[in-house]
Design a protein around this motif. Sequence first.
Motif, short mmCIF file in Angstrom:
data_model
loop_
_atom_site.label_atom_id
_atom_site.label_comp_id
_atom_site.label_asym_id
_atom_site.label_seq_id
_atom_site.Cartn_x
_atom_site.Cartn_y
_atom_site.Cartn_z
N LEU A 329 0.84 -1.20 0.00
CA LEU A 329 0.00 0.00 0.00
C LEU A 329 0.87 1.25 0.00
CD1 LEU A 329 -2.61 -0.92 2.77
CD2 LEU A 329 -3.03 -0.83 0.33
N ASN A 330 0.60 2.16 -0.92
CA ASN A 330 1.37 3.40 -0.95
C ASN A 330 0.42 4.59 -0.82
OD1 ASN A 330 3.73 4.86 -1.14
ND2 ASN A 330 3.55 5.11 -3.36
N PRO A 331 0.64 5.47 0.17
CA PRO A 331 -0.25 6.62 0.32
C PRO A 331 -0.04 7.66 -0.77
CG PRO A 331 1.25 6.37 2.21
CD PRO A 331 1.71 5.43 1.17
N ILE A 332 -1.12 8.39 -1.09
CA ILE A 332 -1.00 9.49 -2.06
C ILE A 332 -0.83 10.77 -1.24
CG2 ILE A 332 -2.06 10.63 -4.05
CD1 ILE A 332 -3.75 8.13 -4.44
N LYS A 333 0.39 11.21 -1.14
CA LYS A 333 0.72 12.30 -0.21
C LYS A 333 -0.05 13.57 -0.50
CE LYS A 333 5.40 10.63 0.74
NZ LYS A 333 5.52 9.58 -0.29
N ASP A 334 -0.22 13.89 -1.79
CA ASP A 334 -0.89 15.15 -2.15
C ASP A 334 -2.37 15.15 -1.77
OD1 ASP A 334 1.42 16.23 -3.08
OD2 ASP A 334 1.14 15.48 -5.12
N VAL A 335 -2.94 13.96 -1.63
CA VAL A 335 -4.34 13.88 -1.20
C VAL A 335 -4.43 14.00 0.33
CG1 VAL A 335 -6.32 12.28 -1.04
CG2 VAL A 335 -5.07 12.49 -3.19
N LEU A 336 -3.45 13.45 1.01
CA LEU A 336 -3.54 13.30 2.47
C LEU A 336 -3.02 14.49 3.27
CD1 LEU A 336 -2.29 9.61 2.45
CD2 LEU A 336 -4.54 10.31 3.24
N LYS A 337 -2.07 15.19 2.72
CA LYS A 337 -1.36 16.23 3.48
C LYS A 337 -2.33 17.27 4.09
CE LYS A 337 2.99 18.59 3.13
NZ LYS A 337 3.03 19.92 3.41
N GLY A 338 -2.23 17.42 5.41
CA GLY A 338 -3.00 18.44 6.12
C GLY A 338 -4.48 18.13 6.27
N LYS A 339 -4.91 16.90 5.92
CA LYS A 339 -6.35 16.58 5.93
C LYS A 339 -6.76 15.79 7.17
CE LYS A 339 -7.76 18.28 1.95
NZ LYS A 339 -6.63 18.92 1.36
N ARG A 340 -8.08 15.95 7.51
CA ARG A 340 -8.67 15.13 8.57
C ARG A 340 -9.36 13.96 7.87
NH1 ARG A 340 -12.91 19.21 10.57
NH2 ARG A 340 -13.06 19.26 8.31
N VAL A 341 -8.91 12.75 8.14
CA VAL A 341 -9.46 11.62 7.38
C VAL A 341 -10.13 10.59 8.28
CG1 VAL A 341 -7.69 11.87 5.58
CG2 VAL A 341 -7.34 10.19 7.37
N ILE A 342 -11.19 9.96 7.72
CA ILE A 342 -11.81 8.81 8.38
C ILE A 342 -11.34 7.59 7.61
CG2 ILE A 342 -13.99 7.65 8.92
CD1 ILE A 342 -15.32 10.48 8.73
N ILE A 343 -10.62 6.69 8.26
CA ILE A 343 -10.25 5.47 7.55
C ILE A 343 -11.14 4.33 8.02
CG2 ILE A 343 -7.89 6.03 6.84
CD1 ILE A 343 -6.82 4.56 9.18
N VAL A 344 -11.68 3.62 7.03
CA VAL A 344 -12.59 2.51 7.35
C VAL A 344 -11.85 1.20 7.13
CG1 VAL A 344 -14.79 1.40 6.84
CG2 VAL A 344 -14.61 3.90 6.76
N GLU A 345 -11.84 0.39 8.17
CA GLU A 345 -11.17 -0.92 8.15
C GLU A 345 -12.24 -1.97 8.41
OE1 GLU A 345 -8.93 -2.74 7.17
OE2 GLU A 345 -7.17 -2.61 8.47
N ASP A 346 -12.14 -3.13 7.75
CA ASP A 346 -13.18 -4.15 7.95
C ASP A 346 -13.11 -4.76 9.35
OD1 ASP A 346 -10.75 -5.41 6.51
OD2 ASP A 346 -11.72 -7.08 7.52
N SER A 347 -11.88 -4.99 9.85
CA SER A 347 -11.75 -5.65 11.16
C SER A 347 -10.34 -5.42 11.70
CB SER A 347 -11.98 -7.17 11.01
OG SER A 347 -11.08 -7.70 10.05
N ILE A 348 -10.20 -5.56 13.01
CA ILE A 348 -8.86 -5.55 13.62
C ILE A 348 -8.69 -6.88 14.34
CG2 ILE A 348 -7.32 -4.46 15.29
CD1 ILE A 348 -8.75 -1.82 14.80
N VAL A 349 -7.61 -7.59 14.03
CA VAL A 349 -7.38 -8.89 14.63
C VAL A 349 -6.27 -8.77 15.69
CG1 VAL A 349 -6.87 -11.32 14.18
CG2 VAL A 349 -8.09 -9.97 12.46
N ARG A 350 -5.05 -8.66 15.23
CA ARG A 350 -3.92 -8.44 16.16
C ARG A 350 -3.62 -6.96 16.35
NH1 ARG A 350 -2.13 -12.98 13.27
NH2 ARG A 350 -1.42 -14.71 14.58
#
Length: 457
Positions: A329-350
């Motif tokens: 997975l590689n982040p797109i820096k120009d999209v993310l920089k300085g932003k408030r983001v909600i990341i949706v994950e299906d599940s957390i195991v470990r």
Amino acid sequence: MCGIFGMIGCENAAKLVYLGLYSLQHRGEESAGIVSYDGEKIIYHKSMGLVSETFNEENLNSLKGDTAIGHVRYSTTGLSHSKNIQPFFAKHKKGNIVIAHNGNLTNTVDLQNEMEDKGSIFQTTMDSETITHLIARASNNDFKNNIIEALSRLEGAYSLILMTDHLLVGARDPHGFRPLCLGELDGSYILASETCSLDLIDARYVRDIEPGEIVFIEKGKLESVKPFPKKKHSSCIFEYIYFSRPDSNIFGESVYITRKNLGKQLAKEYPVEADFVMPIPDSGNSAAVGYAQESGIPFEIGMIRNHYIGRTFIQPSQMVRDFRVKIKLNPIKDVLKGKRVIIVEDSIVRGTTSRSRVRTLRKSGVKEIHMRVSCPPIISPCYYGIDFPNKEELIANRHSIEWIKDFIGVDSLEYLSIDGMLNSMPFKKTEFCTACFNGEYPTKLPKAFSKDMLEKV
Ligand code: AMP
């Protein structure tokens, strides 16, 4: 965690089984195998590795016959070993038996002990071998009744495809933990874990095999029996949350739409102000779409998944930290920089993968990360075929949500409620197994997974 696919009454059945397995690869990446019957003899090819690594034109051409079954495996019961690659087959005086099994039995150790006392010798630790022995020992003259007698001894989860000379058999345990569907192509019947594999070969979805049902398919005719006492239906809810492919229908309903509904419910339960919603690709995609639609917050793709990873032969740990996560997975820096983001994950195991992903996102200069998980905390292991670690390694079993939030490194962390999850499902909430979320197991628990697992713990 396994995928199964079988076909009868079609020229070169193995080639279609190969395509079917290709689309079920997500259900098991450790090994793959196909066994065919050419009217006289059983032919097989199986090895460790992916479907694309296991099969080539030459070995597929050798798998002749109009009946074939295949399996992709992710080791749960039985250790990772070439001996344990399925389909499992055996020859005995009543004929050939070939088995592809998805699910975990909960009484394998008891059954193996009982049969060893009577002289049986087991080559593997697989549930499938136990089933073969039970069929061989069954006391009827009729093969179908032998299968019924053998299956009546099993406890726990099984979706099975069985092949004998001229007969294909499909069966689901009375609780119906794992999926199994029936398809049709030009008059030939197909049995498959998920409908995405029917789509790939242009086959028609006929229906699901019902919990407790056995179908016998022979000479173009299908006979259905339900010989066992009814049990409470307990379809695995985690198939909808993470495991099945979103383009499949399982238990008769769309995985994508169900996953999207989980995301919508998550947005209702845990709203938060942000610039955009993004998934952790690919497993969080469908729920993130639901979250964005419900909340009205724009959907963005903040990370790109590399689909061409294959295997790497360098030892990256000393060279690059988080190499495994970064290559995928590689982040797109120009999209993310300085932003408030909600990341949706299906599940957390470990929690370890999520932690690495968040660390990578932080380096992109993101301002706030609010993680929303489209299922409740996983607190108990699965004894029915999902490969969860033991209780101690399940992060939510040992720690509070606040602690996990800090461990993963996000500004806020919320999980979907159990009621919210059940209300997002396409059918009645009483028909699901939710043991991994609440520890309420619908069957007696096994004494141990298998003798090997006993040695391991
Ligand atoms: P982690 O943060 O290390 O707990 O990893 C969580 C991610 O692993 C989830 O978002 C899923 O995509 C994936 N996952 C969920 N269940 C399993 C499983 N049984 N085996 C492997 N990966 C899983």
